[in-house]
Enzyme design. Structure first.
Site, PDB file in Angstrom:
ATOM      1  N   ARG A 149       0.829  -1.216   0.000  1.00 42.35           N
ATOM      2  CA  ARG A 149       0.000   0.000   0.000  1.00 42.35           C
ATOM      3  C   ARG A 149       0.861   1.262   0.000  1.00 42.35           C
ATOM      4  NH1 ARG A 149      -3.803   2.631   4.384  1.00 42.35           N
ATOM      5  NH2 ARG A 149      -5.234   3.712   3.000  1.00 42.35           N
TER       6      ARG A 149
ATOM      7  N   HIS B 297       0.524   4.339  -2.655  1.00 38.67           N
ATOM      8  CA  HIS B 297       0.307   5.744  -2.273  1.00 38.67           C
ATOM      9  C   HIS B 297       1.468   6.623  -2.724  1.00 38.67           C
ATOM     10  CE1 HIS B 297      -3.176   5.570   0.830  1.00 38.67           C
ATOM     11  NE2 HIS B 297      -3.268   4.580  -0.032  1.00 38.67           N
TER      12      HIS B 297
ATOM     13  N   ASN C  25      -2.900   9.513   4.179  1.00 39.26           N
ATOM     14  CA  ASN C  25      -1.774   8.614   4.448  1.00 39.26           C
ATOM     15  C   ASN C  25      -1.651   8.270   5.922  1.00 39.26           C
ATOM     16  OD1 ASN C  25      -0.986   8.454   1.777  1.00 39.26           O
ATOM     17  ND2 ASN C  25       0.295  10.297   1.900  1.00 39.26           N
TER      18      ASN C  25
ATOM     19  N   HIS D  36      -6.220  -5.925  -2.593  1.00 38.18           N
ATOM     20  CA  HIS D  36      -7.055  -6.070  -1.393  1.00 38.18           C
ATOM     21  C   HIS D  36      -7.365  -7.542  -1.105  1.00 38.18           C
ATOM     22  CE1 HIS D  36      -8.631  -1.616  -1.495  1.00 38.18           C
ATOM     23  NE2 HIS D  36      -7.344  -1.716  -1.230  1.00 38.18           N
TER      24      HIS D  36
HETATM   25  C1  HEM Z   1      -9.099   1.340  -6.144  1.00 35.78           C
HETATM   26  C2  HEM Z   1      -9.045   2.237  -5.212  1.00 35.78           C
HETATM   27  C3  HEM Z   1      -8.568   1.969  -3.816  1.00 35.78           C
HETATM   28  C4  HEM Z   1      -9.172   2.392  -2.678  1.00 35.78           C
HETATM   29  C5  HEM Z   1     -10.443   3.219  -2.585  1.00 35.78           C
HETATM   30  C6  HEM Z   1      -8.395   1.896  -1.573  1.00 35.78           C
HETATM   31  C7  HEM Z   1      -8.685   2.143  -0.253  1.00 35.78           C
HETATM   32  C8  HEM Z   1      -8.082   1.497   0.820  1.00 35.78           C
HETATM   33  C9  HEM Z   1      -8.472   1.652   2.190  1.00 35.78           C
HETATM   34  C10 HEM Z   1      -9.561   2.593   2.689  1.00 35.78           C
HETATM   35  C11 HEM Z   1      -7.698   0.836   2.929  1.00 35.78           C
HETATM   36  C12 HEM Z   1      -7.779   0.603   4.439  1.00 35.78           C
HETATM   37  C13 HEM Z   1      -6.910   1.559   5.202  1.00 35.78           C
HETATM   38  C14 HEM Z   1      -7.064   1.363   6.684  1.00 35.78           C
HETATM   39  O1  HEM Z   1      -8.180   1.400   7.185  1.00 35.78           O
HETATM   40  O2  HEM Z   1      -6.029   1.201   7.360  1.00 35.78           O
HETATM   41  C15 HEM Z   1      -6.797   0.155   2.021  1.00 35.78           C
HETATM   42  C16 HEM Z   1      -5.884  -0.790   2.383  1.00 35.78           C
HETATM   43  C17 HEM Z   1      -5.022  -1.408   1.502  1.00 35.78           C
HETATM   44  N1  HEM Z   1      -4.862  -1.107   0.154  1.00 35.78           N
HETATM   45 FE1  HEM Z   1      -6.112  -0.006  -0.946  1.00 35.78          FE
HETATM   46  N2  HEM Z   1      -7.346   1.176  -2.055  1.00 35.78           N
HETATM   47  C18 HEM Z   1      -7.392   1.204  -3.423  1.00 35.78           C
HETATM   48  C19 HEM Z   1      -6.475   0.648  -4.287  1.00 35.78           C
HETATM   49  C20 HEM Z   1      -5.348  -0.036  -3.895  1.00 35.78           C
HETATM   50  C21 HEM Z   1      -4.268  -0.413  -4.766  1.00 35.78           C
HETATM   51  C22 HEM Z   1      -4.177  -0.058  -6.257  1.00 35.78           C
HETATM   52  C23 HEM Z   1      -3.362  -1.110  -4.005  1.00 35.78           C
HETATM   53  C24 HEM Z   1      -2.037  -1.705  -4.396  1.00 35.78           C
HETATM   54  C25 HEM Z   1      -1.682  -2.035  -5.600  1.00 35.78           C
HETATM   55  C26 HEM Z   1      -3.904  -1.172  -2.665  1.00 35.78           C
HETATM   56  C27 HEM Z   1      -3.344  -1.851  -1.612  1.00 35.78           C
HETATM   57  C28 HEM Z   1      -3.861  -1.897  -0.337  1.00 35.78           C
HETATM   58  C29 HEM Z   1      -3.395  -2.795   0.702  1.00 35.78           C
HETATM   59  C30 HEM Z   1      -2.353  -3.882   0.533  1.00 35.78           C
HETATM   60  C31 HEM Z   1      -4.109  -2.475   1.858  1.00 35.78           C
HETATM   61  C32 HEM Z   1      -3.978  -3.118   3.228  1.00 35.78           C
HETATM   62  C33 HEM Z   1      -2.982  -2.324   4.053  1.00 35.78           C
HETATM   63  C34 HEM Z   1      -2.685  -2.921   5.414  1.00 35.78           C
HETATM   64  O3  HEM Z   1      -3.250  -3.908   5.823  1.00 35.78           O
HETATM   65  O4  HEM Z   1      -1.809  -2.314   6.080  1.00 35.78           O
HETATM   66  N3  HEM Z   1      -5.086  -0.488  -2.622  1.00 35.78           N
HETATM   67  N4  HEM Z   1      -7.054   0.591   0.738  1.00 35.78           N
END
Ligand code: HEM
Length: 349
Positions: A81, A85, A115, A215
């Protein structure tokens, strides 16, 4: 240190479905580069960019990522993530790693509201890898390349595809919080908004759906989806597009009032630690966690892509590797005129 606690599954009626996990967070040879700088020319990005100056860079980073994966598993999703970002705001230039200057009125990119939930374990992984690389090849390898390699490593370590990472990114010098917001998608973004944003970064609709497959691992805080559980679009009702068993389980983890705001739940309720294509099957089964995830299945433009990836893991793996390579090239800086190579990724200059 974060604590990973196992709880009995509230969804015991299903053998394949669970949200059993709750996480409570705390919160060399420099001549080639020198020659390039002196003349103002710089080399193209390539797989063997460091062959002469730091041939063992991938093994060095790999030794850190594999240890982190074993000892602090949340480092995987955290780093993937972090890379995303970073790339989406001012390009893949590791500017997200720069710390805010104490007393400065202008906070750094990493302290932007979008972030704030980036886990510290991602930053720690890159700092460890950088320190090992600096020991062996001082002043040669950029933080941005280390971040790209580490993200790939974690995808692979979690069971996902292995793809090659081109190197030659320089580190960006600009890191400001102020302009971050429109560049990072939100849990309640519509498909139109998501498409506009991804397109503006040179990514297609397919790339967007494929990259969202990240995800398949990782966690989200209750606040990111609680309106779906209690008051969907001001109706005082839950989102109709959510499986009743998932709704019940999520409501238990995330009460309407008085819950612990540090609680997180896994994105992928079937295989939360496995990088696979079940994220897409979950969307088909109304088991998406964020509104923005589930919207990819509801929207007729993105639905066929979801369906194609749900039934073909190899296709997802191939497409994910290619899309990560593409994302990893966004706004890449090359040469001293545009960037630097930081020895400490958190300190600019
Ligand atoms: C398509 C639009 C996307 C939205 C709206 C989005 C939104 C989010 C949100 C809200 C979280 C949770 C944050 C939290 O509560 O701590 C999250 C986690 C995450 N996102 Fe996305 N995301 C998107 C695309 C992506 C992309 C393109 C990637 C990587 C290529 C990605 C990888 C991740 C990962 C791996 C997590 C888990 C992080 C953790 O467990 O520490 N996301 N995302």
């Amino acid at each position: 240190m974060p604590r990973l606690t196992s709880h009995p599954s509230p969804l015991t009626s299903s053998s394949t479905l669970f949200i059993a996990l709750i996480l409570v967070c705390s919160q060399p040879n420099r001549s080639a580069a020198a020659a390039a700088n002196a003349t103002g020319r710089h080399r193209q990005m390539s797989l063997d960019y460091y062959t002469k100056s730091c041939p063992q860079v991938e093994q060095l980073v790999g030794s850190v990522t594999s240890l982190q994966f074993k000892e602090v598993p949340v480092s995987g999703p955290a780093t993937i993530r972090l890379f995303f970002h970073d790339c989406f705001f001012t390009g893949c230039d590791a500017s997200i790693l720069i710390a805010s200057k104490p007393g400065s009125k202008e906070p750094a990119e990493k302290d932007a509201i979008d972030n704030k939930d980036l886990r510290v374990e991602g930053f720690e992984t890159i700092a460890k890898a950088k320190s090992l690389v600096e020991n062996k090849c001082p002043g040669v390898v950029s933080c941005a390349d280390i971040l790209a390699i580490a993200a790939r490593d974690f995808v692979h370590l979690s069971g996902g595809p292995y793809y090659q990472v081109k190197k030659g990114r320089w580190d960006g010098r600009i890191s400001t919080a102020a302009r971050v917001p429109p560049n990072i998608p939100r849990a309640n973004s519509t498909v139109d908004q998501l498409l506009k944003l991804f397109n503006s970064k040179g990514l297609t609709l397919e790339d967007m759906v494929v990259l969202s497959g990240a995800h398949t691992i990782g966690f989200a805080h209750c606040e990111q989806f609680s309106s779906r559980l209690y008051d969907y679009k001001g109706t005082k009702q839950p989102d109709p597009v959510i499986d009743p068993r998932l709704l019940k389980a999520l409501r238990m983890s995330c009460p309407h009032f008085g819950g612990n705001k540090d609680i997180v739940v896994p994105f992928d309720v079937t295989t939360p630690f496995q990088f696979d294509n079940s994220y897409y099957a979950n969307l088909e089964a109304k088991l998406g966690l964020l509104a923005s995830d589930q919207a990819l299945f509801s929207d007729p433009r993105t639905r066929p892509v979801v369906q194609g990836l749900a039934k073909d893991k190899q296709k997802f793996f191939q497409a994910f590797g290619a899309a990560m390579e593409k994302m990893g090239m966004i706004g890449v800086k090359r040469g001293r005129k545009h960037g630097e190579r930081r020895r400490d990724c958190s300190l600019h200059g």
